[in-house]
Write a protein that holds these residues in place. Structure first.
Motif, mmCIF file in Angstrom:
data_model
loop_
_atom_site.group_PDB
_atom_site.id
_atom_site.type_symbol
_atom_site.label_atom_id
_atom_site.label_comp_id
_atom_site.label_asym_id
_atom_site.label_seq_id
_atom_site.Cartn_x
_atom_site.Cartn_y
_atom_site.Cartn_z
ATOM 1 N N SER A 1 -25.087 35.684 -20.955
ATOM 2 C CA SER A 1 -25.839 35.686 -19.697
ATOM 3 C C SER A 1 -25.271 34.679 -18.704
ATOM 4 C CB SER A 1 -27.308 35.369 -19.967
ATOM 5 O OG SER A 1 -27.828 36.284 -20.909
ATOM 6 N N GLU A 2 -24.886 33.507 -19.228
ATOM 7 C CA GLU A 2 -24.323 32.480 -18.330
ATOM 8 C C GLU A 2 -23.012 32.964 -17.702
ATOM 9 O OE1 GLU A 2 -24.198 29.281 -21.154
ATOM 10 O OE2 GLU A 2 -26.395 29.171 -21.160
ATOM 11 N N GLN A 3 -22.194 33.674 -18.472
ATOM 12 C CA GLN A 3 -20.923 34.167 -17.926
ATOM 13 C C GLN A 3 -21.186 35.218 -16.836
ATOM 14 O OE1 GLN A 3 -18.600 32.152 -19.069
ATOM 15 N NE2 GLN A 3 -20.265 31.536 -20.432
ATOM 16 N N VAL A 4 -22.103 36.122 -17.132
ATOM 17 C CA VAL A 4 -22.389 37.190 -16.164
ATOM 18 C C VAL A 4 -23.000 36.604 -14.891
ATOM 19 C CG1 VAL A 4 -23.809 39.238 -15.739
ATOM 20 C CG2 VAL A 4 -22.594 38.995 -17.915
ATOM 21 N N ALA A 5 -23.935 35.667 -15.063
ATOM 22 C CA ALA A 5 -24.571 35.058 -13.893
ATOM 23 C C ALA A 5 -23.531 34.305 -13.064
ATOM 24 C CB ALA A 5 -25.695 34.123 -14.328
ATOM 25 N N ALA A 6 -22.664 33.550 -13.743
ATOM 26 C CA ALA A 6 -21.651 32.773 -13.019
ATOM 27 C C ALA A 6 -20.722 33.693 -12.235
ATOM 28 C CB ALA A 6 -20.851 31.912 -13.999
ATOM 29 N N ALA A 7 -20.340 34.796 -12.843
ATOM 30 C CA ALA A 7 -19.448 35.733 -12.161
ATOM 31 C C ALA A 7 -20.112 36.314 -10.914
ATOM 32 C CB ALA A 7 -19.032 36.855 -13.116
ATOM 33 N N CYS A 8 -21.432 36.338 -10.908
ATOM 34 C CA CYS A 8 -22.173 36.847 -9.750
ATOM 35 C C CYS A 8 -22.530 35.722 -8.776
ATOM 36 C CB CYS A 8 -23.440 37.560 -10.208
ATOM 37 S SG CYS A 8 -23.096 39.036 -11.181
ATOM 38 N N GLY A 9 -22.016 34.534 -9.027
ATOM 39 C CA GLY A 9 -22.232 33.430 -8.102
ATOM 40 C C GLY A 9 -23.391 32.526 -8.464
ATOM 41 N N PHE A 10 -23.944 32.692 -9.676
ATOM 42 C CA PHE A 10 -25.068 31.850 -10.080
ATOM 43 C C PHE A 10 -24.643 30.889 -11.189
ATOM 44 C CE2 PHE A 10 -26.966 35.624 -8.202
ATOM 45 C CZ PHE A 10 -27.903 35.068 -7.341
ATOM 46 N N GLN A 11 -23.896 29.861 -10.781
ATOM 47 C CA GLN A 11 -23.485 28.849 -11.750
ATOM 48 C C GLN A 11 -24.731 28.087 -12.191
ATOM 49 O OE1 GLN A 11 -21.730 29.484 -8.969
ATOM 50 N NE2 GLN A 11 -19.780 30.152 -9.870
ATOM 51 N N GLY A 12 -24.756 27.667 -13.431
ATOM 52 C CA GLY A 12 -25.878 26.872 -13.915
ATOM 53 C C GLY A 12 -27.110 27.686 -14.276
ATOM 54 N N PHE A 13 -26.977 28.996 -14.346
ATOM 55 C CA PHE A 13 -28.104 29.841 -14.778
ATOM 56 C C PHE A 13 -28.475 29.480 -16.212
ATOM 57 C CE2 PHE A 13 -29.564 33.646 -17.086
ATOM 58 C CZ PHE A 13 -30.622 34.055 -16.290
ATOM 59 N N ARG A 14 -29.773 29.384 -16.481
ATOM 60 C CA ARG A 14 -30.209 29.097 -17.851
ATOM 61 C C ARG A 14 -31.027 30.251 -18.410
ATOM 62 N NH1 ARG A 14 -32.668 23.178 -17.100
ATOM 63 N NH2 ARG A 14 -34.061 24.508 -15.912
ATOM 64 N N ALA A 15 -30.575 30.770 -19.535
ATOM 65 C CA ALA A 15 -31.295 31.863 -20.199
ATOM 66 C C ALA A 15 -32.482 31.254 -20.931
ATOM 67 C CB ALA A 15 -30.372 32.577 -21.174
ATOM 68 N N GLU A 16 -33.682 31.433 -20.376
ATOM 69 C CA GLU A 16 -34.860 30.781 -20.964
ATOM 70 C C GLU A 16 -35.856 31.769 -21.575
ATOM 71 O OE1 GLU A 16 -35.161 26.765 -18.253
ATOM 72 O OE2 GLU A 16 -36.042 28.604 -17.440
ATOM 73 N N ALA A 17 -35.832 32.988 -21.104
ATOM 74 C CA ALA A 17 -36.759 33.985 -21.646
ATOM 75 C C ALA A 17 -36.058 35.329 -21.702
ATOM 76 C CB ALA A 17 -38.005 34.088 -20.771
ATOM 77 N N GLY A 18 -36.382 36.086 -22.708
ATOM 78 C CA GLY A 18 -35.808 37.421 -22.826
ATOM 79 C C GLY A 18 -36.885 38.422 -23.186
ATOM 80 N N ILE A 19 -36.790 39.605 -22.589
ATOM 81 C CA ILE A 19 -37.638 40.710 -23.037
ATOM 82 C C ILE A 19 -36.687 41.827 -23.425
ATOM 83 C CG2 ILE A 19 -39.409 42.399 -22.435
ATOM 84 C CD1 ILE A 19 -40.590 40.413 -20.483
#
Ligand code: OGA
Ligand code: MN
Length: 378
Positions: free
Chosen positions: A189-207
């Motif tokens: 998730s962090e790699q995908v978010a970063a590639a979309c411009g969201f560095q520092g995204f934290r995966a905290e919940a999943g459904i």
């Protein structure tokens, strides 16, 4: 919306119900749609968008957007089982085909285990839900020969929550209902978010959503996370689905698009709080088949520090059998802003004010419960 009207016109059963909003109308249209027919002519197909096949009227809505190629090294992408970001297609990010089995197996075999929470917990003891995979293995193998056997527990699984466990009644996450978020999925998730411009995204919940061919996901907005400036990531595997993306209000007609196996959807910015739904999971066009990207042999070489791991032939057989009539969707959310805490509990007064509108969950065709009142554990 001209093309939607045309599609609607081809189905006699779709009489508008009085007072029905535009989203609900199309939800009903696609719920009843016939695979392989003109019904699906207006559904955007990202997998065809770069070829001459992307010709539907809504295909014009598909735009190529830029990815942050330098934010994720080729090595980190490879570790997460992804192609180099330079190869991704930004209207619908395609996962690396050979690695999809890893996430399917995790959803079925590992993430479904305690301490994660699932829909079966409400009616079953901890012991009974201890190892759904082990309990279902033989059933799924038998399926190949006996279609009328009883449903296995895995086939009754509808959702699993990870990290901060979503509470379907209060529609809230809370500090005191948390278990560690799986590190492999967090890394992906962090790699995908970063590639979309969201560095520092934290995966905290999943459904995690487990769909059968007759399952639908009702119209909703994901607003329970406290920081809406962070994206919501959604990964799809197995059979394709029609995904409806609407507006901020339900009276805006949604756009229909296919979600195929390996597609990643990132809802961010303006689209983070849009209405959406899944009215239809489509049976594979080859009858009992799997999408061809899932038939690729497992990659022989993995990086030493890979977060995806090899999957045995035996495990893959179980996944294959399951996926022939199923779709698995993983959604990953950041709940809190950096340095943010959960607010203190609302008073009893406030609690009663919590609206019934909001998240409604997976529904099966034969469920007797009406969507609006649907308890997500059914
Ligand atoms: C969700 C969701 C969409 C899907 O879980 O909130 O919208 O494609 N899932 O299953
Ligand atoms: Mn959602």
């Amino acid at each position: 919306m001209g093309k939607m009207a045309a599609a609607v016109g081809s189905v006699a059963t779709l009489a508008a119900e009085p007072g029905e909003d535009a989203f609900r109308k199309l939800f009903r249209f696609y719920r009843q749609s016939r695979p392989g027919s003109a019904d699906l002519g207006a559904v955007i197909d990202f997998s065809a968008a770069h070829t001459a096949r992307g010709t539907g009227p809504d295909a014009r809505k598909v735009i190529r957007s830029q990815l942050s190629v330098s934010s994720v090294s080729d090595h980190d992408a490879h570790r997460a089982g992804l192609q180099p970001v330079s190869k991704w297609q930004a209207y619908g990010l395609q996962g690396y085909p050979g690695y999809q089995w890893h996430w399917v197996k995790q959803c079925l075999k590992l993430y479904s285990q305690k301490p994660n929470v699932c829909n079966l917990d409400k009616h079953m003891t901890k012991e009974e839900t201890q190892d759904l995979w082990e309990q279902s293995k033989e059933f799924l193998r038998l399926k190949e020969v006996n279609k009328r056997r009883p449903r296995s527990l895995l086939e009754k699984l509808r959702w699993v929550t990870l990290g901060y466990h979503y509470n379907w009644d209060s529609k809230k996450y809370s500090a005191d209902h948390y278990t560690p978020f799986p590190s492999d999925l967090a890394f992906l998730s962090e790699q995908v978010a970063a590639a979309c411009g969201f560095q520092g995204f934290r995966a905290e919940a999943g459904i995690l959503n487990y769909y059968r061919l007759d399952s639908t996901l009702g119209i909703h907005v994901d607003r329970s996370e406290l920081d809406h400036s962070k994206p919501l990531l959604s990964f799809s595997f197995g059979q394709s689905a029609i995904f409806l993306l609407g507006g901020l209000k339900r009276d805006e007609a949604p756009t229909a698009m296919f979600m195929h196996s390996g597609d990643i959807m990132v809802m961010s910015g303006f689209s983070r709080l849009l209405n959406h739904a899944v009215p239809r999971v489509l049976p594979s066009s080859q009858g009992e088949g799997l999408p061809c990207c899932l038939e690729t042999p497992l990659p022989a070489v993995l990086p030493r520090d890979s977060v995806v791991e090899p999957c045995s032939e035996e495990d893959w057989q179980i996944c294959t059998s399951y996926l022939k009539a199923a779709r698995v969707n993983m959604t990953v959310r950041q709940v809190l802003a950096i340095d943010q805490d959960f607010p203190s509990e609302p008073t009893e007064e406030k609690k009663r004010d919590i609206t019934t509108e909001g998240f409604c969950h997976l529904d099966d065709e034969n469920s007797q419960v009406k969507r609006a009142k649907l308890n997500p554990d059914s």
